[in-house]
Scaffold this active site. Sequence first.
Site, PDB file in Angstrom:
ATOM      1  N   LEU A   1       0.810  -1.215   0.000  1.00  0.00           N
ATOM      2  CA  LEU A   1       0.000   0.000   0.000  1.00  0.00           C
ATOM      3  C   LEU A   1       0.845   1.266   0.000  1.00  0.00           C
ATOM      4  O   LEU A   1       0.315   2.374   0.043  1.00  0.00           O
ATOM      5  CB  LEU A   1      -0.906   0.010   1.246  1.00  0.00           C
ATOM      6  CG  LEU A   1      -2.149  -0.855   1.132  1.00  0.00           C
ATOM      7  CD1 LEU A   1      -2.843  -0.958   2.470  1.00  0.00           C
ATOM      8  CD2 LEU A   1      -3.115  -0.279   0.087  1.00  0.00           C
ATOM      9  N   ARG A   2       2.148   1.086  -0.030  1.00  0.00           N
ATOM     10  CA  ARG A   2       3.023   2.247   0.038  1.00  0.00           C
ATOM     11  C   ARG A   2       2.774   3.194  -1.127  1.00  0.00           C
ATOM     12  O   ARG A   2       2.770   4.413  -0.977  1.00  0.00           O
ATOM     13  CB  ARG A   2       4.471   1.763   0.035  1.00  0.00           C
ATOM     14  CG  ARG A   2       5.448   2.784   0.536  1.00  0.00           C
ATOM     15  CD  ARG A   2       6.852   2.162   0.534  1.00  0.00           C
ATOM     16  NE  ARG A   2       7.848   3.206   0.587  1.00  0.00           N
ATOM     17  CZ  ARG A   2       8.219   3.806   1.708  1.00  0.00           C
ATOM     18  NH1 ARG A   2       7.675   3.463   2.843  1.00  0.00           N
ATOM     19  NH2 ARG A   2       9.123   4.760   1.682  1.00  0.00           N
ATOM     20  N   ALA A   3       2.545   2.618  -2.302  1.00  0.00           N
ATOM     21  CA  ALA A   3       2.328   3.438  -3.492  1.00  0.00           C
ATOM     22  C   ALA A   3       1.089   4.318  -3.326  1.00  0.00           C
ATOM     23  O   ALA A   3       1.101   5.499  -3.687  1.00  0.00           O
ATOM     24  CB  ALA A   3       2.187   2.548  -4.722  1.00  0.00           C
TER      25      ALA A   3
ATOM     26  N   VAL B   1       1.980   7.204  -0.954  1.00  0.00           N
ATOM     27  CA  VAL B   1       2.859   8.200  -1.575  1.00  0.00           C
ATOM     28  C   VAL B   1       2.085   9.005  -2.614  1.00  0.00           C
ATOM     29  O   VAL B   1       2.226  10.221  -2.723  1.00  0.00           O
ATOM     30  CB  VAL B   1       4.085   7.517  -2.227  1.00  0.00           C
ATOM     31  CG1 VAL B   1       4.901   8.527  -3.022  1.00  0.00           C
ATOM     32  CG2 VAL B   1       4.956   6.873  -1.163  1.00  0.00           C
TER      33      VAL B   1
END
Length: 683
Positions: free
Chosen positions: A274-276, A279
């Site tokens: 889920l980092r994308a 960001v």
Amino acid sequence: MSTYPFSAVVGMDNMRLALVLNAVSPAIGGLLVRGEKGTAKSTTVRALTAVLPEVAVVPGCRFSCDPAAPDPACPDGPHDASAPVAVRPARLVELPVGASEDRLVGSLDLERALTEGVKAYEPGLLAAAHRGVLYVDEVNLLHDHLVDLLLDAAALGTSYVEREGVSVRHAARFLLVGTMNPEEGELRPQLLDRFGLTVDASAPREPDVRAEVVRRRLAADDDPAAFAARWVDEEQVLAERIARARGRLASVVLPDAALRQITTVCAAFDVDGLRADLVMARTALAHAAWSGRSEVDAEDVRVAARLALPHRRRRNPFDAPGLDEQQLDQALQDAADQGPDEPPDGPGAGAPDGSGQDDSGQDDSAVDEGQSSVDAGAGAGAGAGAGAGAGAAPPPAPEAPPAPAATPFRARLLTVPGLGTGAAGRRSRARTDSGRVTASRIPAERVTRLHLPATLVAAAPHQLARGRAGRGLVMRGEDLRESVREGREGNLVLFCVDASGSMAARARMSAVKGAVLSLLLDAYQRRDKVGMVTFRGAEAQVALPPTSSVEAAAARLQALPTGGRTPLAAGLLRAADVLRVERMRDPSRRPLLVVVTDGRATGSAGSAPTAPVEQAQRAAALLAAAGVASVVVDCESGAVRLGLAVTLATALGGELLRLDEVAADSLASSVRARTATPSRKVA
Ligand SMILES: [Zn+2]
């Protein structure tokens, strides 16, 4: 001294925007700039600090504490709440690729700690970069050891140093900016993911733009001060706009419709975790603030996708960088179509600057066609096909489908001779930080691994002369002894695989692939880095640059096509190239070259038949002269044996194994090529 003004940079719009957005919202997490040499990447990064807001600090604190919220653990603290406040410009700290660990994290003076009882800590670059910019040029060549330290600091916002029970901790939050030339090798995936955004920088193609770049560069070189003076106003305007956007950021709203667009786009591009999404949301918010809007709209989401997604797509190391604009359009369209109850274009999605992003245009293009999977699944002949994607397109197959690898087995342990100093692993013998203590010695530099008994023994005879009075020994710096430990290191195992016609018999190639796959799995368990060079037809190619991802190597291997001539010399020279670059990046990681071949070498149609063999001999001698340890896996089969692999192993000064000797439980023992007898030729 004047750096080149940020406003004066021409033709680097994406890069400048990405830097500005990071300046507006440091939580985005930094920027990686990929591009060829000579594109003013470094100039642009260095120009950034001049337009960043100034930083309020506690005067005299070497760790740049914020007077409003000083670091409670600050080594220079605790700070008085009523202390005066100093304001200084934002700082850019450059991390040289070959920096030592002490230079990066700071150094603890163990000698003073022991002899004077003083905790003496000299701050490193991470402390200097706190609340500023940490810039790494050629970040892809950074030593793995420094990468690990950098990742730890970036993840925790803290730098931590510990030596023999003496420890120091301080805050280290910084905007991480890296530049790299992808031709010189890729970045480790863990480090890649650390950068919030990526952009590709290339020299502008339009002659007029290029002319303007040159014109300004000439003027700046001619009289830097006068040139900078011409841009003062522009710089001021930009700095104020960044400061305003930063102030506005907290009040910018992310509507549900925009958030849904973000998550839909991330899902469509099949990114990890889920980092994308996070960001992208932060980037869209920063872009809205930068554009003077109070709410995120479709254009903000589009910009965020272009900057935050290219390096997060699940893909092979060799897929083209960048983002498929058509696919992005489609995903944005899908998000609009799937809106819960509203018309596709939620309120406030008007494109302000005439870019006309009208997402409501309903065209009935085939949504389910899944064009996306073309780049997601290419080259993944390993059966690792994405479960989520629609029908994966097969990789372009120039000839018959590649031979599948035979079932892997437990491989024999191949080692680099001698004693290394590389990172901990499980392959070759090495001096390591862990391992068992085998001896003590007088340290050459500052002590990091103290050998206490040896230190006490060294100090003991001098106690009378030093006038020892009370309890405790009188220690001097010259008493210090450090431990010498021996354990095992990981290596770089570089495979150089012959995929030419002479190897192409299908069953044969399956066996070869099975053996290499077995060695790859072994390398994974021993925490090695692996890389692969293949040669066939007209050339040799780096099928996999050195990486810690054995999965990628296995996928490359499975998909490896075979056939054509045998440019053995080209393969060996290419391997030498890869090893040379890798030695810069990670000098203490010793390589082991595994050449998988029948030893044959053929050239182009017209050349003399002996020339390719001689070239291969010379290339092998070059590798031997460079001290590269090697193993030749002899794949020759059939009734008539030429024994060419023996000759090759001899030229390499390496070990020789028959294909059937790669397995750990094979009875035949390996034979050093130097001692190989001619009788091996007729086995
Ligand atoms: Zn402080």
